[in-house]
Design a protein around this motif. Structure first.
Motif, PDB file in Angstrom:
ATOM      1  N   LEU A 119      46.830  43.755  15.071  1.00  0.00           N
ATOM      2  CA  LEU A 119      45.445  44.209  15.921  1.00  0.00           C
ATOM      3  C   LEU A 119      45.005  45.023  16.326  1.00  0.00           C
ATOM      4  O   LEU A 119      43.750  45.643  16.709  1.00  0.00           O
ATOM      5  N   GLY A 120      46.301  46.034  16.564  1.00  0.00           N
ATOM      6  CA  GLY A 120      45.797  47.860  16.530  1.00  0.00           C
ATOM      7  C   GLY A 120      45.943  48.188  16.011  1.00  0.00           C
ATOM      8  O   GLY A 120      44.997  49.612  16.533  1.00  0.00           O
ATOM      9  N   ASP A 121      45.676  47.744  14.116  1.00  0.00           N
ATOM     10  CA  ASP A 121      45.366  48.941  13.814  1.00  0.00           C
ATOM     11  C   ASP A 121      43.796  49.625  13.194  1.00  0.00           C
ATOM     12  O   ASP A 121      43.750  47.993  13.197  1.00  0.00           O
ATOM     13  N   ILE A 145      38.801  42.451  12.566  1.00  0.00           N
ATOM     14  CA  ILE A 145      39.104  40.635  12.205  1.00  0.00           C
ATOM     15  C   ILE A 145      40.569  41.823  11.412  1.00  0.00           C
ATOM     16  O   ILE A 145      40.382  41.349   9.994  1.00  0.00           O
ATOM     17  N   LEU A 146      41.492  40.554  11.552  1.00  0.00           N
ATOM     18  CA  LEU A 146      42.724  40.411  11.007  1.00  0.00           C
ATOM     19  C   LEU A 146      43.055  38.737   9.929  1.00  0.00           C
ATOM     20  O   LEU A 146      43.078  38.392  10.468  1.00  0.00           O
ATOM     21  N   VAL A 172      43.337  44.043   8.123  1.00  0.00           N
ATOM     22  CA  VAL A 172      42.142  44.842   8.485  1.00  0.00           C
ATOM     23  C   VAL A 172      40.796  44.834   8.570  1.00  0.00           C
ATOM     24  O   VAL A 172      40.555  46.282   7.758  1.00  0.00           O
ATOM     25  N   ARG A 173      39.796  44.431   8.570  1.00  0.00           N
ATOM     26  CA  ARG A 173      38.552  44.204   8.163  1.00  0.00           C
ATOM     27  C   ARG A 173      37.429  44.735   9.679  1.00  0.00           C
ATOM     28  O   ARG A 173      37.763  44.770  10.256  1.00  0.00           O
ATOM     29  N   ARG A 209      50.819  45.179  21.263  1.00  0.00           N
ATOM     30  CA  ARG A 209      51.251  46.213  22.279  1.00  0.00           C
ATOM     31  C   ARG A 209      49.434  47.554  22.480  1.00  0.00           C
ATOM     32  O   ARG A 209      48.596  46.633  21.485  1.00  0.00           O
ATOM     33  N   ASP A 210      49.225  47.153  23.778  1.00  0.00           N
ATOM     34  CA  ASP A 210      47.928  48.461  23.284  1.00  0.00           C
ATOM     35  C   ASP A 210      46.553  48.348  22.806  1.00  0.00           C
ATOM     36  O   ASP A 210      46.231  49.014  21.552  1.00  0.00           O
ATOM     37  N   LEU A 211      46.536  47.087  23.123  1.00  0.00           N
ATOM     38  CA  LEU A 211      44.773  46.612  22.485  1.00  0.00           C
ATOM     39  C   LEU A 211      44.019  46.819  23.783  1.00  0.00           C
ATOM     40  O   LEU A 211      43.440  45.977  24.119  1.00  0.00           O
TER      41      LEU A 211
END
Length: 394
Positions: free
Chosen positions: A99-101, A134-135, A141-142, A384-386
């Motif tokens: 999700l963080g990408d 959007i994962l 990831v979109r 992490r880190d979101l």
């Protein structure tokens, strides 16, 4: 049979039939001799078997068969009613960690088969910092490019991010965004948008089988997923618990609200909102001085259990952050995850349950996602880190 008997039998077995005896006597003697020899053979075989068995027992064999003894079954110990979150989390590999990408493709160019999660990045002022991500279940990831949901507003003009826990459908195929005077429905598998006009400052969304419930402080609409037709429903979305997707369209709607000794669990009819029953939320299973003071954020049902973030009284402070799991039928608090005192107020909203019966929640100020398994007490990191808002599929 003793040694003397054995000697007598061996002697008889080797005697010859005397020729001077009559034939009848000879045949009788011969028959008696054969019977004796058979008895001797049986005795010898028994002795051999007994001796061999004794030797086999006393002398271990190099080709001994497998040990078929069954180990005793050890039942796992149930988790204690209160679990403290560890100071340091481990982060096993998890699909949600992506999700963080950054987004690598637009939704319109490559719709998803199923979305695992939505993520709305926020800046330091809690405003949208780029498009919704959007994962997909393919790990890609979109970016949500077919519509840009506006922040929600209440009657006083206060704003909040359009993405909230609960906006993504349980099957991960659609998203619903509450907006002022409308509901935006996005088909993530086709990258299409449908707008449903409604009145008022709409802030929250709950998926309930064949309907989407959307509303704000003063009203709640039930919108049919097929026709888009809305009807008003007498429930409060601030207290309403998201139903279990497996429960069916006629499953009761559950509300949890109140404060401290006035906490209640209320069951309502799915279609009309009529109150069916009401129980007091109790914490008799918790060790003293633990208790739930108040709930916040979205609650989630999974079978007969209900999970929701809460402010609790712990053995350190009155007002600590925590997550409570309740019996959805009786209102009894079964377990509490104690998140301690060094957290942001309202830090740790529950995001839902996974398929294995674990609770997923936000964790601030670490800006991460955490998985808590109430059955075992295990707490591990997920992502992490979101810095933003996360919504998971049901």
């Amino acid at each position: 049979m003793n040694e003397q008997d054995l000697r007598r039998l061996l002697t008889v077995s080797v005697e010859d039939v005397l020729p001077s005896q009559p034939a009848t006597a000879s045949w009788e003697r011969a028959r008696h001799t054969r019977r004796s020899r058979r008895a001797v053979g049986a005795v010898a075989l028994a002795v051999a078997l007994i001796g061999g068995g004794t030797v086999a027992v006393l002398r271990p064999s190099a080709e001994r068969g497998p040990d078929l003894a069954v180990a005793p079954t050890v039942e796992p110990r149930p988790a204690p009613p209160v679990v403290r979150a560890p100071d340091e989390l481990t982060f096993p590999p998890d699909p949600l960690s992506r999700l963080g990408d950054p987004a690598t493709v637009a939704l319109s160019a490559r719709p998803v088969r199923r979305a695992l999660a939505l993520f709305q990045p926020l800046d330091q002022d809690y405003r949208a910092d780029g498009p919704v991500r959007i994962l997909g279940d393919d790990g890609v990831v979109r970016s949500l490019d077919v519509v840009t949901p506006a922040p929600t507003r209440d009657d006083g003009g206060n704003e909040a991010a359009a993405v909230k826990p609960g906006v993504l459908s349980p099957d991960g195929r659609s998203a619903a965004f509450a907006q002022t005077n409308e509901l935006i429905m996005v088909d993530l598998t086709r990258a299409t948008v449908r707008r449903i006009p409604l009145d008022g400052h709409l802030e929250r969304v709950v998926w309930a089988s064949d309907r989407v419930l959307v509303g704000g402080e003063g009203q709640t609409y039930a919108v049919d997923l097929v026709t888009g037709a809305p009807s008003k429903l007498d429930v409060s979305l601030w207290d309403l618990v998201a139903p279990d997707p497996a429960a069916g369209r006629e499953a009761a709607l559950i509300e949890v609200g109140g404060e401290r000794d006035g906490l209640t669990l209320r069951s309502r009819a799915a279609r009309t909102g009529t109150v069916r029953s009401e129980q007091k939320v109790t914490g008799a299973a918790l060790p003293v001085p633990y208790q739930v003071n108040d709930f916040y954020g979205q609650g989630w049902l999974h079978g007969g259990r209900l999970a929701r973030a809460a402010w609790i009284t712990s053995d350190e402070i009155d007002g600590a952050e925590g997550v409570a799991v309740l019996d959805a039928r009786t209102g009894a608090v079964a377990q509490v995850l104690d998140l301690g005192r060094d957290r942001w107020k309202g830090c740790c909203e529950v995001l839902g349950w996974d398929d294995e019966g674990a609770v997923l929640l936000r964790l601030q100020p670490a800006a991460g996602v955490v998985r808590w398994r109430p059955d075992t007490g295990e707490v591990t990191g997920v992502a992490r880190d979101l810095p933003g808002v996360v919504a998971l599929a049901g």
